[in-house]
Design a protein around this motif. Structure first.
Motif, PDB file in Angstrom:
ATOM      1  N   VAL A 201       0.868  -1.181   0.000  1.00 23.57           N
ATOM      2  CA  VAL A 201       0.000   0.000   0.000  1.00 23.57           C
ATOM      3  C   VAL A 201       0.899   1.222   0.000  1.00 23.57           C
ATOM      4  CG1 VAL A 201      -1.721   1.355   1.258  1.00 23.57           C
ATOM      5  CG2 VAL A 201      -1.885  -1.143   1.221  1.00 23.57           C
ATOM      6  N   VAL A 202       0.731   2.082  -0.999  1.00 26.42           N
ATOM      7  CA  VAL A 202       1.518   3.304  -1.101  1.00 26.42           C
ATOM      8  C   VAL A 202       0.612   4.486  -0.768  1.00 26.42           C
ATOM      9  CG1 VAL A 202       2.885   4.786  -2.612  1.00 26.42           C
ATOM     10  CG2 VAL A 202       3.037   2.295  -2.838  1.00 26.42           C
ATOM     11  N   GLU A 203       1.013   5.304   0.199  1.00 24.81           N
ATOM     12  CA  GLU A 203       0.191   6.409   0.688  1.00 24.81           C
ATOM     13  C   GLU A 203       1.029   7.683   0.786  1.00 24.81           C
ATOM     14  OE1 GLU A 203      -2.195   9.059   1.922  1.00 24.81           O
ATOM     15  OE2 GLU A 203      -3.078   7.082   1.556  1.00 24.81           O
ATOM     16  N   ALA A 204       0.473   8.791   0.278  1.00 27.63           N
ATOM     17  CA  ALA A 204       1.190  10.067   0.308  1.00 27.63           C
ATOM     18  C   ALA A 204       1.242  10.658   1.714  1.00 27.63           C
ATOM     19  CB  ALA A 204       0.524  11.061  -0.648  1.00 27.63           C
ATOM     20  N   MET A 205       0.289  10.304   2.556  1.00 24.47           N
ATOM     21  CA  MET A 205       0.238  10.813   3.928  1.00 24.47           C
ATOM     22  C   MET A 205       1.057   9.918   4.855  1.00 24.47           C
ATOM     23  SD  MET A 205      -1.761  13.493   3.720  1.00 24.47           S
ATOM     24  CE  MET A 205      -2.437  13.769   5.359  1.00 24.47           C
ATOM     25  N   PRO A 206       1.373  10.416   6.047  1.00 21.03           N
ATOM     26  CA  PRO A 206       2.157   9.596   6.986  1.00 21.03           C
ATOM     27  C   PRO A 206       1.324   8.550   7.715  1.00 21.03           C
ATOM     28  CG  PRO A 206       1.755  11.772   7.919  1.00 21.03           C
ATOM     29  CD  PRO A 206       1.242  11.817   6.521  1.00 21.03           C
ATOM     30  N   THR A 207      -0.015   8.594   7.589  1.00 21.20           N
ATOM     31  CA  THR A 207      -0.883   7.639   8.273  1.00 21.20           C
ATOM     32  C   THR A 207      -1.903   7.066   7.297  1.00 21.20           C
ATOM     33  OG1 THR A 207      -2.320   9.478   8.934  1.00 21.20           O
ATOM     34  CG2 THR A 207      -0.658   8.751  10.533  1.00 21.20           C
ATOM     35  N   ASP A 249      10.434  10.556  -3.725  1.00 21.43           N
ATOM     36  CA  ASP A 249      11.812  10.557  -3.226  1.00 21.43           C
ATOM     37  C   ASP A 249      12.813  10.004  -4.239  1.00 21.43           C
ATOM     38  OD1 ASP A 249      11.336   7.851  -3.240  1.00 21.43           O
ATOM     39  OD2 ASP A 249      11.466   7.581  -1.065  1.00 21.43           O
ATOM     40  N   GLY A 250      12.336   9.677  -5.454  1.00 21.83           N
ATOM     41  CA  GLY A 250      13.227   9.192  -6.504  1.00 21.83           C
ATOM     42  C   GLY A 250      13.319   7.690  -6.606  1.00 21.83           C
ATOM     43  N   SER A 251      12.803   6.972  -5.620  1.00 21.78           N
ATOM     44  CA  SER A 251      12.839   5.512  -5.671  1.00 21.78           C
ATOM     45  C   SER A 251      11.721   4.998  -6.570  1.00 21.78           C
ATOM     46  CB  SER A 251      12.693   4.927  -4.267  1.00 21.78           C
ATOM     47  OG  SER A 251      11.443   5.273  -3.707  1.00 21.78           O
ATOM     48  N   SER A 252      11.796   3.731  -6.887  1.00 24.60           N
ATOM     49  CA  SER A 252      10.762   3.120  -7.721  1.00 24.60           C
ATOM     50  C   SER A 252      10.411   1.737  -7.194  1.00 24.60           C
ATOM     51  CB  SER A 252      11.226   3.027  -9.179  1.00 24.60           C
ATOM     52  OG  SER A 252      12.327   2.144  -9.285  1.00 24.60           O
ATOM     53  N   ILE A 253       9.233   1.287  -7.545  1.00 21.63           N
ATOM     54  CA  ILE A 253       8.758  -0.045  -7.145  1.00 21.63           C
ATOM     55  C   ILE A 253       8.394  -0.804  -8.415  1.00 21.63           C
ATOM     56  CG2 ILE A 253       6.989  -1.342  -5.901  1.00 21.63           C
ATOM     57  CD1 ILE A 253       6.666   1.042  -4.040  1.00 21.63           C
ATOM     58  N   PRO A 254       9.124  -1.882  -8.723  1.00 18.62           N
ATOM     59  CA  PRO A 254       8.768  -2.689  -9.904  1.00 18.62           C
ATOM     60  C   PRO A 254       7.420  -3.385  -9.688  1.00 18.62           C
ATOM     61  CG  PRO A 254      11.014  -3.134  -9.164  1.00 18.62           C
ATOM     62  CD  PRO A 254      10.352  -2.371  -8.071  1.00 18.62           C
ATOM     63  N   THR A 255       6.492  -3.156 -10.561  1.00 21.77           N
ATOM     64  CA  THR A 255       5.174  -3.801 -10.480  1.00 21.77           C
ATOM     65  C   THR A 255       4.471  -3.689 -11.818  1.00 21.77           C
ATOM     66  OG1 THR A 255       3.025  -3.808  -9.371  1.00 21.77           O
ATOM     67  CG2 THR A 255       4.077  -1.668  -9.645  1.00 21.77           C
ATOM     68  N   HIS A 256       3.648  -4.671 -12.110  1.00 22.40           N
ATOM     69  CA  HIS A 256       2.818  -4.639 -13.313  1.00 22.40           C
ATOM     70  C   HIS A 256       1.362  -4.336 -12.974  1.00 22.40           C
ATOM     71  CE1 HIS A 256       5.637  -6.948 -16.234  1.00 22.40           C
ATOM     72  NE2 HIS A 256       6.341  -6.336 -15.302  1.00 22.40           N
TER      73      HIS A 256
END
Length: 638
Positions: A201-207, A249-256
């Protein structure tokens, strides 16, 4: 009197609620015509989209035909069409296939996903905001896992088996919950190790779950981590590619597979209507749900489409409760305008929030006082969903919901953890059903044969049968006393005795047969039951009629069970009869097995090697067509 035309656009939660309210309040007004226009011929239960997308229920489980919903509202016309514009001066709604004049117009077309302009979401991501969206996600996951299962490249395989949900609101968390439950089944079907499937789960908020109390959200977060879900917080997505996503932050997550649930806005179709809009393209309305600037035109806005600030800087939330309540407000004001009365101001009444994380666990915050988690939270969510069907007065779909959620479930994916699922092999209950029917038939036949011979019909209906005036025996004695000749003789010998003597002699015979006197369920009939029987059978003639009728009832039950016809009904009737005999004080514990066997046969056993396999579906089709008419893919075609 001229006909007043009410046109409602959109068959979502708000539109359906508004039309149901209008149809009920105006059903006696023959000069009022209500028209419901939607691009689909069905209402979608949006809160359950994740169940289809996550493979828990079949698509039809959340798709409710409008003809079924409004079958008895004769003042409602259904139109399957797409609205293209509104002539506010001439008061005409324009559609692709025609136009509809209105005296009152209600706009409830709902919302659509908001990607906030993030590059690649439309091209490479999946949204979850429609029935079609849920099907696309489901099919994509199945095909992706199938391809990954035969992919030799370990890096590519890992990316294909990484499923990412963007957004930690209710929709996002419920979607990831379904993937938690589905993961083991997917792994088994495609010969994978479940640990190869990664959920994030990727979330822009801290919670996460920011509409919930923080303690409730913390419980949900702990549960997700226990299920090996990775929470990537404080991580806005800036780009979505076909095989990866980029974070701020410049990182990436490999996913289809990226499922975007991060935001919602009003449907873009409404932008062409020329009505004042606020943020998220939502149309501005006053406290009566009247479109701002067009109060004199009787145009109302409801549901996710409406922007009304009940409190400063706090518009109505885009949730089901608000949608229904805004729909009721607009409908009540239309009724007041037609029949006379004061206008109704909108007043939000949100009774709590619930989120399911899979089929068996969830969190709920009710009335800001009651906090539930786990099993009880899921039970409460089902209760709320069932209440919705009550609100829209659809017993048909309430029943369908119960069947889909509790009985037509695979892989134990329901709140009962599969114990209520009908996906067991009922074939093995067929021998029990036939045996049970034969017991009924043999014992009922004894009451006809009496002291005669089984193969000589000319000797039937004589002495000792239930068709003679001096042979009124308790129904259950036949089952017990006929076990041995001694018991049978004892009972027959008592035929001319008084009621007390009959009982004593019969008990003697039973004691002789079993080594002890069988214990009656009740020693005597309760007074209230005896009083009812006296009213039903005031004299011997009526009692004899019931006695004879019961023989044919029992034979009918026996034949139906053997043939597997109306098995559920016959089993339920058996239970009712046995309970009645127990209350009469003439039923013994040795035969109480009749009740649990009847319950066991209510599992659909008549659909295996039985007539119910064909009769019940035929009845459902025939009665459904008679009650609702023939369903169509489109309504209101011109």
């Amino acid at each position: 009197m001229a006909t007043k035309n009410i046109v409602v656009v959109g068959a979502g939660y708000s539109g359906v609620s508004a039309v149901k309210f209008l149809a009920k309040k105006l059903k006696k007004d023959n000069d009022v015509q209500i028209t419901l226009i939607d691009r689909h011929s069905y209402h979608t239960m949006m809160t359950e989209l994740h169940e289809v997308a996550g493979g828990r229920v079949e698509p039809e489980a959340i798709q409710y035909d409008l003809q079924h919903l409004f079958a008895r509202q004769k003042n409602v016309q259904l139109v399957t069409d797409t609205v293209t514009g509104i002539d506010k001066d001439k008061k005409i709604v324009k559609t692709k296939l025609g136009s509809y004049a209105f005296d009152y117009l209600v706009l409830g077309m709902g919302g659509e996903p908001n990607d906030f302009g993030t590059p690649g979401v439309k091209e490479n991501g999946f949204t979850l905001w429609s029935f079609e969206d849920s099907l696309r996600i489901r099919e994509h996951i199945l095909s992706t896992v199938a391809k990954a299962a035969i992919e030799p490249d370990a890096t590519l395989r890992k990316a294909m088996l990484t499923f990412v949900v963007c957004g930690s609101g209710f929709t996002g968390i419920e979607m990831i919950g379904e993937l938690i439950d589905w993961k083991d089944r997917l792994a088994k079907e495609y010969k994978l190790d479940a640990s190869e499937i990664t959920l994030k789960v990727v979330e822009a908020m801290p919670t996460i779950l920011n509409m919930l109390d923080r303690n409730d959200a913390a419980k949900a977060e702990r549960y997700l981590k226990d299920q090996n879900v990775e929470l990537v917080l404080n991580a806005p997505i800036v780009e979505v590619a076909a095989d990866h996503i980029k974070l701020k932050d410049g990182s990436s997550i490999p996913t289809h597979t990226l499922i975007w649930t991060a935001g919602v806005k009003a449907t873009s179709d409404a932008a062409d209507f020329g009505l004042e809009a606020a943020r998220g393209n939502r149309l501005v309305a006053n406290e009566f749900m009247e479109a701002k600037g067009y109060e004199d035109k009787n145009i109302y806005v409801i549901g996710d489409l409406v922007f009304y600030e009940e409190f400063p800087n706090t518009p109505t939330p885009q949730i089901v409760q608000a949608a229904e309540q805004t729909g009721h407000t607009a409908a009540a004001n239309i009724v007041a305008a037609i029949k006379g009365g004061e206008k109704h101001k909108f007043k939000g009444n949100y009774q709590g929030f619930m989120v399911s994380i899979g089929a068996k666990w969830g969190v709920a915050n009710l009335f800001d006082k009651i906090h539930l988690s786990g099993f009880l939270a899921i039970v409460m969510k089902h209760i709320v969903n069932l209440k919705y069907f009550f609100d829209i007065r659809s017993g048909y779909y309430m029943f369908q919901y119960i069947m889909h959620e509790f009985f037509h479930i695979k892989d134990d994916r329901n709140v009962t953890r599969g114990h209520s699922s009908r996906y067991g092999n009922v074939l093995w209950s067929v021998p029990l059903r036939v045996f049970y029917g034969l017991v009924w038939f043999i014992e009922a036949s004894k009451k006809i044969v009496g002291g005669g011979e089984w193969l000589k019909p000319s000797t039937w209906f004589g002495e000792g049968s239930w068709f003679t005036g001096n042979s009124v025996f308790p129904w259950t004695w036949d089952y017990v006393t006929d076990a041995t000749a001694a018991a049978s003789d004892a009972t027959s010998a008592a035929s001319g005795a008084g009621s007390e003597e009959v009982v004593e002699v019969a008990k003697f015979g039973l004691s002789y047969a079993y080594g002890e006197t069988p214990m009656a369920v009740l020693d005597s009939a309760p007074e209230w039951f005896s009083n009812i029987m006296k009213v039903m059978m005031p004299n011997m003639e009526v009692a004899m009629f019931f006695q004879k009728m019961m023989v044919f009832v029992e034979i009918g039950i026996a034949l139906a069970l053997i043939a597997g016809l109306f098995t559920w009904l016959m089993s339920a009737t058996t239970i009712a009869l046995v309970v009645t005999f127990c209350l009469s004080g003439m039923f013994f514990w040795v035969n109480i097995w009749f009740i649990p066997v009847a319950f066991a046969l209510m599992n659909g056993s008549g659909r295996a090697v039985g007539l119910d396999r064909w009769v019940i579906p035929w009845l459902q089709r025939t009665l459904g067509k008679w009650w609702y008419g023939t369903p169509k893919s489109m309504y209101g075609q011109k």
